[in-house]
Design a protein around this motif. Structure first.
Motif, PDB file in Angstrom:
ATOM      1  N   VAL A   1       0.859  -1.180   0.000  1.00  0.00           N
ATOM      2  CA  VAL A   1       0.000   0.000   0.000  1.00  0.00           C
ATOM      3  C   VAL A   1       0.899   1.235   0.000  1.00  0.00           C
ATOM      4  N   VAL A   2       0.667   2.113  -0.965  1.00  0.00           N
ATOM      5  CA  VAL A   2       1.486   3.328  -1.065  1.00  0.00           C
ATOM      6  C   VAL A   2       0.892   4.420  -0.179  1.00  0.00           C
ATOM      7  N   LEU A   3       1.751   5.031   0.622  1.00  0.00           N
ATOM      8  CA  LEU A   3       1.352   6.197   1.416  1.00  0.00           C
ATOM      9  C   LEU A   3       1.876   7.422   0.676  1.00  0.00           C
ATOM     10  N   ALA A   4       0.943   8.280   0.255  1.00  0.00           N
ATOM     11  CA  ALA A   4       1.309   9.414  -0.601  1.00  0.00           C
ATOM     12  C   ALA A   4       1.090  10.734   0.136  1.00  0.00           C
ATOM     13  N   ALA A   5       1.678  11.770  -0.410  1.00  0.00           N
ATOM     14  CA  ALA A   5       1.567  13.107   0.186  1.00  0.00           C
ATOM     15  C   ALA A   5       0.327  13.814  -0.334  1.00  0.00           C
ATOM     16  N   ARG A   6      -0.235  14.683   0.498  1.00  0.00           N
ATOM     17  CA  ARG A   6      -1.341  15.529   0.030  1.00  0.00           C
ATOM     18  C   ARG A   6      -0.867  16.277  -1.216  1.00  0.00           C
ATOM     19  N   GLY A   7      -1.712  16.319  -2.253  1.00  0.00           N
ATOM     20  CA  GLY A   7      -1.337  17.030  -3.481  1.00  0.00           C
ATOM     21  C   GLY A   7      -0.863  16.101  -4.586  1.00  0.00           C
ATOM     22  N   TYR A   8      -0.378  14.886  -4.232  1.00  0.00           N
ATOM     23  CA  TYR A   8       0.041  13.927  -5.257  1.00  0.00           C
ATOM     24  C   TYR A   8      -1.198  13.507  -6.049  1.00  0.00           C
ATOM     25  N   PRO A   9      -1.169  13.365  -7.375  1.00  0.00           N
ATOM     26  CA  PRO A   9       0.011  13.360  -8.236  1.00  0.00           C
ATOM     27  C   PRO A   9       0.377  14.733  -8.835  1.00  0.00           C
ATOM     28  N   ASN A  10      -0.315  15.784  -8.485  1.00  0.00           N
ATOM     29  CA  ASN A  10       0.001  17.074  -9.118  1.00  0.00           C
ATOM     30  C   ASN A  10       1.138  17.808  -8.410  1.00  0.00           C
ATOM     31  N   LYS A  11       0.832  18.401  -7.251  1.00  0.00           N
ATOM     32  CA  LYS A  11       1.867  19.159  -6.539  1.00  0.00           C
ATOM     33  C   LYS A  11       1.962  18.659  -5.109  1.00  0.00           C
ATOM     34  N   PRO A  12       2.722  17.599  -4.886  1.00  0.00           N
ATOM     35  CA  PRO A  12       2.787  17.037  -3.533  1.00  0.00           C
ATOM     36  C   PRO A  12       3.456  17.990  -2.546  1.00  0.00           C
ATOM     37  N   GLU A  13       2.892  18.033  -1.332  1.00  0.00           N
ATOM     38  CA  GLU A  13       3.539  18.794  -0.251  1.00  0.00           C
ATOM     39  C   GLU A  13       4.696  17.971   0.270  1.00  0.00           C
ATOM     40  N   ILE A  14       5.826  18.605   0.542  1.00  0.00           N
ATOM     41  CA  ILE A  14       6.951  17.861   1.108  1.00  0.00           C
ATOM     42  C   ILE A  14       7.400  18.505   2.426  1.00  0.00           C
ATOM     43  N   GLY A  15       8.267  17.805   3.156  1.00  0.00           N
ATOM     44  CA  GLY A  15       8.865  18.379   4.363  1.00  0.00           C
ATOM     45  C   GLY A  15       8.093  18.115   5.642  1.00  0.00           C
ATOM     46  N   HIS A  16       7.074  17.251   5.606  1.00  0.00           N
ATOM     47  CA  HIS A  16       6.344  16.934   6.844  1.00  0.00           C
ATOM     48  C   HIS A  16       7.057  15.823   7.614  1.00  0.00           C
ATOM     49  N   VAL A  17       6.994  15.916   8.945  1.00  0.00           N
ATOM     50  CA  VAL A  17       7.625  14.907   9.801  1.00  0.00           C
ATOM     51  C   VAL A  17       6.775  13.636   9.798  1.00  0.00           C
ATOM     52  N   ILE A  18       7.429  12.504   9.576  1.00  0.00           N
ATOM     53  CA  ILE A  18       6.726  11.211   9.562  1.00  0.00           C
ATOM     54  C   ILE A  18       6.855  10.567  10.938  1.00  0.00           C
TER      55      ILE A  18
END
Ligand code: AMP
Ligand code: GLY
Length: 447
Positions: free
Chosen positions: A347-364
């Motif tokens: 199961v892929v865990l994706a970022a909000r905004g994927y597949p267009n403009k994913p947000e990056i830099g959030h702490v996992i």
């Protein structure tokens, strides 16, 4: 510190697929290994040396392989193949298990792939390649794609990371998409994929299957068939992505259908490639639709799939180094590959905004709790490390992968593990392994 017996391997790429390749090479190898990954990601650094060379810097990669005396190079992604990494390595006498640029056209040009299938009688959707909006309009008007309300699939010709395909509901919508793809350079806001040549295709109905195989150009070994879930949303809604989750299980393809696919698709493809002078060496990924009229090719990929690779390799029992060596040396006939009988899921865990403009830099959060269970693995697709924390660094961030004797148990185990991970904006599909295709979820008509 490496002794003479240690083998040095370079894996090219940076996603969850490459993390799974690195893990599986180390996990299955009979010999001591030293593995490098270029450019890799933060998760991969726990297993291999990561090297800061871009996957398409083929000169830089060849220099690295030469100076480090790498024994074998394996390629994850399509960009390096289309840039000619296998040709460059061969020219410099460096061993690589990957297709040449010519062979990789089966993926890098959809119009080439479609005409190849036509030349060799390989079953696929009816198609037309058009080079202008006017040609597209005329082609649709001609009636060969049904009436104005018939769905049509519109595809950019070149590589587009899964984002160049639009399954449209009518001719009018199809024309709109053609126009966007053809004019993307003039109006970059409307589409980030641009293509002067566009393929129009009949829309196929049925369940999709990803069939991957290793081939040395002549012989081939199939991997367990997998089912990807390409749309971003549950029940297969929303935009196409690189893939949001995959299962492997014994009931994806029955034996008779598999035999038919070997005879009508796999063998004619490998034979056709040889006949046209580009024997295919590496991993070939055939995307199939199981239609009422039999299996049809949706697309070829000249590389292992992502996240198919994650769900497939957790079932591999044989030595992956030996398999790729045999691919590169043309000795696949001598290799016997064994798989566990388990089902598997990623199961892929994706970022909000994927597949267009994913947000990056959030702490996992929650990743520390892993690594104890042999039958659950978390492969990193896009993470970085800062101050002892894991951060998101792209659209598809993690692939949580589990195995069990039955698919239901593998799914339960996988989603239990998913529940332990979180970050702001984490998004995933809850129906992986449940959604089988349009037919499977069509609402029952009331009597
Ligand atoms: P491709 O990049 O060609 O694999 O297309 C991406 C996805 O679009 C596929 O996995 C299918 O879900 C869908 N697709 C592509 N071509 C067709 C087709 N001819 N009929 C129906 N769906 C398609
Ligand atoms: N999961 C689809 C792909 O790798 O193209």
């Amino acid at each position: 510190m490496s002794d003479e017996n240690t083998m040095k391997i370079l894996v090219v790429g940076s996603g969850g697929r490459e993390h799974a390749l690195v893990w599986s090479l180390i996990h299955t190898s009979q010999r001591p290994l030293k593995v490098f990954c270029a450019p890799g990601n933060a998760g991969i650094t726990e297993l291999a040396g990561t090297v800061d060379i871009d996957a398409i810097d083929i000169g830089g990669l060849a220099d690295f392989a030469a100076t480090q005396e790498i024994d074998l190079t394996i390629v994850g992604g399509e960009a390096a193949l289309a840039a000619g990494i296998a040709d460059e390595f061969a020219r410099r006498n460096l061993l690589i298990a990957a297709p040449t640029r010519n062979a990789a056209r089966l993926e890098s040009s959809k119009s080439f792939a479609k005409s190849f299938m036509t030349r060799h009688g390989i079953p696929t959707a009816h198609h037309r390649t058009v080079a202008s909006l006017e040609a597209a309009r005329e082609c649709l008007r001609s009636g060969e794609f049904g009436n104005a309300e018939t769905p049509v699939v519109v595809k950019a010709d070149g590589l587009a990371a899964g984002k160049g395909v639009h399954v449209t509901a009518s001719h009018a919508e199809a024309l709109l998409r053609v126009e966007e793809l053809m004019n993307a350079n003039a109006h970059p806001a409307s589409s980030d994929i641009s293509s002067a040549v566009v393929v129009l295709e009949e829309k196929l109905e049925g369940a999709e299957v990803s069939l991957l195989l290793w081939t040395d150009g002549r012989d081939y070994i199939l991997m367990p068939p997998a089912r990807d879930h390409k749309r971003i949303g549950e029940n297969d809604t929303g935009a196409n992505t690189g893939g949001m989750g995959v299962i492997t299980s014994h009931d994806i393809l029955d034996a008779a259908t598999l035999e038919e696919i070997k005879r009508t698709i796999v063998e004619p493809t490998l034979h056709g490639a040889r006949e046209e002078g580009f024997a295919f060496r590496g991993v070939l990924y055939i995307g199939l639709m199981l239609t009422a009229g039999g299996a049809r090719v949706i697309e070829y990929n000249a590389r292992p799939g992502d996240p198919e690779t994650q769900a497939i390799l957790v079932r591999l029992k044989s030595d992956l180094v030996e398999i790729f060596q045999a691919v590169a040396h043309g000795r696949l006939r001598e290799v016997n590959v064994e798989w566990s009988e388990d089902a598997s899921v990623c199961v892929v865990l994706a970022a909000r905004g994927y597949p267009n403009k994913p947000e990056i830099g959030h702490v996992i959060e929650g990743l520390e709790t892993f690594d104890v269970h042999d039958d659950v693995r978390v492969f990193h697709a896009a993470t970085t490390r800062r101050d002892n924390q894991w951060l998101t660094a792209g659209g598809r961030v993690l692939g949580v992968t589990a195995t069990a004797a039955h698919l239901d148990d593998a799914l339960a185990k996988c989603y239990d593990a998913v529940a332990r991970i979180k970050w702001d904006g984490m998004n995933y599909r809850r129906d992986i392994g449940r959604f089988k295709g349009d037919d499977a979820v069509a609402p029952r008509k009331k009597a």
